[in-house]
Design a protein around this motif. Structure first.
Motif, short mmCIF file in Angstrom:
data_model
loop_
_atom_site.label_atom_id
_atom_site.label_comp_id
_atom_site.label_asym_id
_atom_site.label_seq_id
_atom_site.Cartn_x
_atom_site.Cartn_y
_atom_site.Cartn_z
N ARG A 1 1.00 -25.25 42.65
CA ARG A 1 1.53 -25.49 41.30
C ARG A 1 3.04 -25.65 41.29
N ILE A 2 3.76 -24.91 42.15
CA ILE A 2 5.22 -25.01 42.18
C ILE A 2 5.69 -26.01 43.23
N SER A 3 4.74 -26.71 43.86
CA SER A 3 5.11 -27.69 44.88
C SER A 3 5.81 -28.88 44.24
N ASN A 4 6.71 -29.48 45.00
CA ASN A 4 7.41 -30.68 44.53
C ASN A 4 6.56 -31.94 44.70
N PHE A 5 5.43 -31.81 45.39
CA PHE A 5 4.53 -32.95 45.58
C PHE A 5 3.65 -33.06 44.33
N LYS A 6 3.93 -34.04 43.48
CA LYS A 6 3.34 -34.13 42.15
C LYS A 6 1.81 -34.15 42.13
N PRO A 7 1.12 -34.94 42.99
CA PRO A 7 -0.35 -34.93 42.92
C PRO A 7 -0.94 -33.54 43.14
N VAL A 8 -0.39 -32.79 44.11
CA VAL A 8 -0.89 -31.42 44.35
C VAL A 8 -0.57 -30.52 43.17
N SER A 9 0.65 -30.63 42.66
CA SER A 9 1.06 -29.79 41.53
C SER A 9 0.19 -30.04 40.31
N ARG A 10 -0.10 -31.31 40.03
CA ARG A 10 -0.91 -31.64 38.86
C ARG A 10 -2.37 -31.22 39.04
N PHE A 11 -2.87 -31.36 40.26
CA PHE A 11 -4.25 -30.93 40.53
C PHE A 11 -4.39 -29.43 40.34
N CYS A 12 -3.42 -28.67 40.84
CA CYS A 12 -3.47 -27.21 40.68
C CYS A 12 -3.31 -26.82 39.20
N TRP A 13 -2.46 -27.57 38.48
CA TRP A 13 -2.35 -27.31 37.04
C TRP A 13 -3.69 -27.55 36.34
N PHE A 14 -4.40 -28.60 36.75
CA PHE A 14 -5.70 -28.90 36.16
C PHE A 14 -6.70 -27.78 36.41
N ILE A 15 -6.70 -27.24 37.63
CA ILE A 15 -7.62 -26.14 37.95
C ILE A 15 -7.33 -24.93 37.05
N ILE A 16 -6.05 -24.59 36.93
CA ILE A 16 -5.67 -23.45 36.09
C ILE A 16 -6.07 -23.71 34.64
N TRP A 17 -5.78 -24.93 34.15
CA TRP A 17 -6.11 -25.29 32.77
C TRP A 17 -7.61 -25.21 32.51
N LEU A 18 -8.40 -25.68 33.45
CA LEU A 18 -9.85 -25.72 33.27
C LEU A 18 -10.46 -24.33 33.26
N PHE A 19 -10.13 -23.53 34.26
CA PHE A 19 -10.82 -22.25 34.40
C PHE A 19 -10.25 -21.16 33.49
N ARG A 20 -9.01 -21.32 33.05
CA ARG A 20 -8.48 -20.36 32.07
C ARG A 20 -8.83 -20.77 30.65
N GLY A 21 -9.15 -22.03 30.45
CA GLY A 21 -9.39 -22.53 29.10
C GLY A 21 -10.84 -22.54 28.68
N THR A 22 -11.76 -22.22 29.59
CA THR A 22 -13.18 -22.17 29.25
C THR A 22 -13.73 -20.78 29.54
N PRO A 23 -14.74 -20.32 28.79
CA PRO A 23 -15.30 -18.98 29.00
C PRO A 23 -15.95 -18.84 30.38
N LEU A 24 -15.83 -17.66 30.94
CA LEU A 24 -16.48 -17.38 32.23
C LEU A 24 -17.98 -17.57 32.13
N LEU A 25 -18.57 -17.18 31.00
CA LEU A 25 -20.02 -17.32 30.83
C LEU A 25 -20.43 -18.79 30.92
#
Length: 332
Positions: free
Chosen positions: A157-181
């Motif tokens: 997420r803090i990487s300067n390589f944009k594709p990796v940073s954006r992919f990690c942001w997407f993972i965080i956004w997805l799994f924090r934004g939807t219920p665990l159930l």
């Protein structure tokens, strides 16, 4: 002559038996009418007037009405009267399974409260502890995997390589934004639609691991960003590479910052494992639910709550002790 005498005796016996049968039917109708009015005690008194069967046999009326009388007495919590009614039935039919089972229930209800609690504890705790082993397995696995996954996602997420940073942001956004159930449902019930079928245990481990990796990633990222940038510059001035500086200088200093929130996440994890019962995982919550549905005994839910409290208490004090050891609560 002898044949005529036998026929006469049979006729007399039939005439004598007829009023009894009629009386029993009448008593049954009368008791049902009284019961409809809400007079349970009155209905019980009439049911108990139905006589015991004759040696020739019984049409089932005596047994069914004695059981009904016993149940009515049990419903109004007159346990001695219920026991007396069921014992009358067992005196005639000692092998009646329904009556024997009901008598055990009445005798259990007559026990003092503390003794019933002890019996319930002895009966239910072994089953709950067996389910607790699966809960601990889920917790320990997630505690091992999610910090590793969280660290990798945070570094990406803090990487300067944009594709990796954006992919990690997407993972965080997805799994924090939807219920665990919902995530567990998608992994266990949804993936088979695309040809990926997982058993309950792998589904639960993957769901919990990904969800908590996403949450820990943000905690770890905030801990890394809280370290003064001069620390990285000093490490690079000493000839360290970026990854060497991260491993030797920056990340070790984040322990003091991230340990309390990480501890809170793992304590919440203990309770979140109850959600995996929805995908057929037999852990503590599902075991408690099955026992309660089988016995309708509220004690089993109380015992499950005590076990959860025990787990969270042990983890709470363990993380507090660890945080003190690493100086997380030292004044700055």
């Amino acid at each position: 002559m002898s044949a005529l005498l036998i026929l006469s005796l049979l006729a007399l016996s039939a005439q004598a038996a007829a009023p009894t049968a009629v009386d029993a039917d009448e008593l049954m109708r009368k008791a049902n009418n009284v019961m409809v009015t809400g007079d349970l005690k009155g209905a019980v008194e009439i049911f108990l007037q139905i006589p015991a069967p004759s040696p020739e046999g019984d049409d089932g009326m005596f047994a069914s009405r004695r059981m009904q009388a016993a149940r009515l007495e049990f419903a109004v919590k007159d346990y001695p009267a219920a026991l007396s009614a069921v014992n009358e039935l067992l005196a005639v039919y000692p092998d009646n399974i329904e009556a024997l089972t009901f008598r055990d229930s009445v005798e259990e209800a007559m026990l003092p409260q503390w003794k019933r609690l002890m019996q319930d504890t002895i009966k239910f705790v072994p089953h709950l502890l067996k389910g607790s082993l699966m809960t601990l397995l889920l917790v320990v696995f997630t505690m091992v995997i999610s910090p590793i996954g969280g660290l990798l996602i945070a570094l990406g997420r803090i990487s300067n390589f944009k594709p990796v940073s954006r992919f990690c942001w997407f993972i965080i956004w997805l799994f924090r934004g939807t219920p665990l159930l919902l995530q567990l449902f998608f992994i266990y019930y949804g993936l088979p639609a695309v040809g990926i079928t997982l058993k309950p245990i792998p589904s639960a481990l993957i769901g919990l691991g990904l969800n908590y990796s996403a949450y820990l990633a943000e905690i770890i990222r905030s801990g890394i960003l809280s370290i003064d940038h001069g620390q990285m510059e000093a490490a690079e001035a000493m000839g360290m590479s970026y990854w060497q500086a991260m491993r030797r200088v920056i990340i070790p200093q984040t322990y003091r910052v991230i340990l309390p929130p990480v501890g809170n996440e793992f304590i919440a994890l203990i309770k979140d494992t109850a959600l995996v019962s929805t995908i057929a995982m037999v852990e503590l919550m599902r075991t408690a639910d099955q026992l309660f549905n089988a016995s309708f005994n509220i004690t089993v839910l109380g015992l499950a709550a005590v076990i959860y409290l025990l787990f969270t208490t042990v983890f709470t004090f363990s993380f507090e002790h660890l945080a003190v050891r690493v100086g997380a609560y030292e004044k700055r």
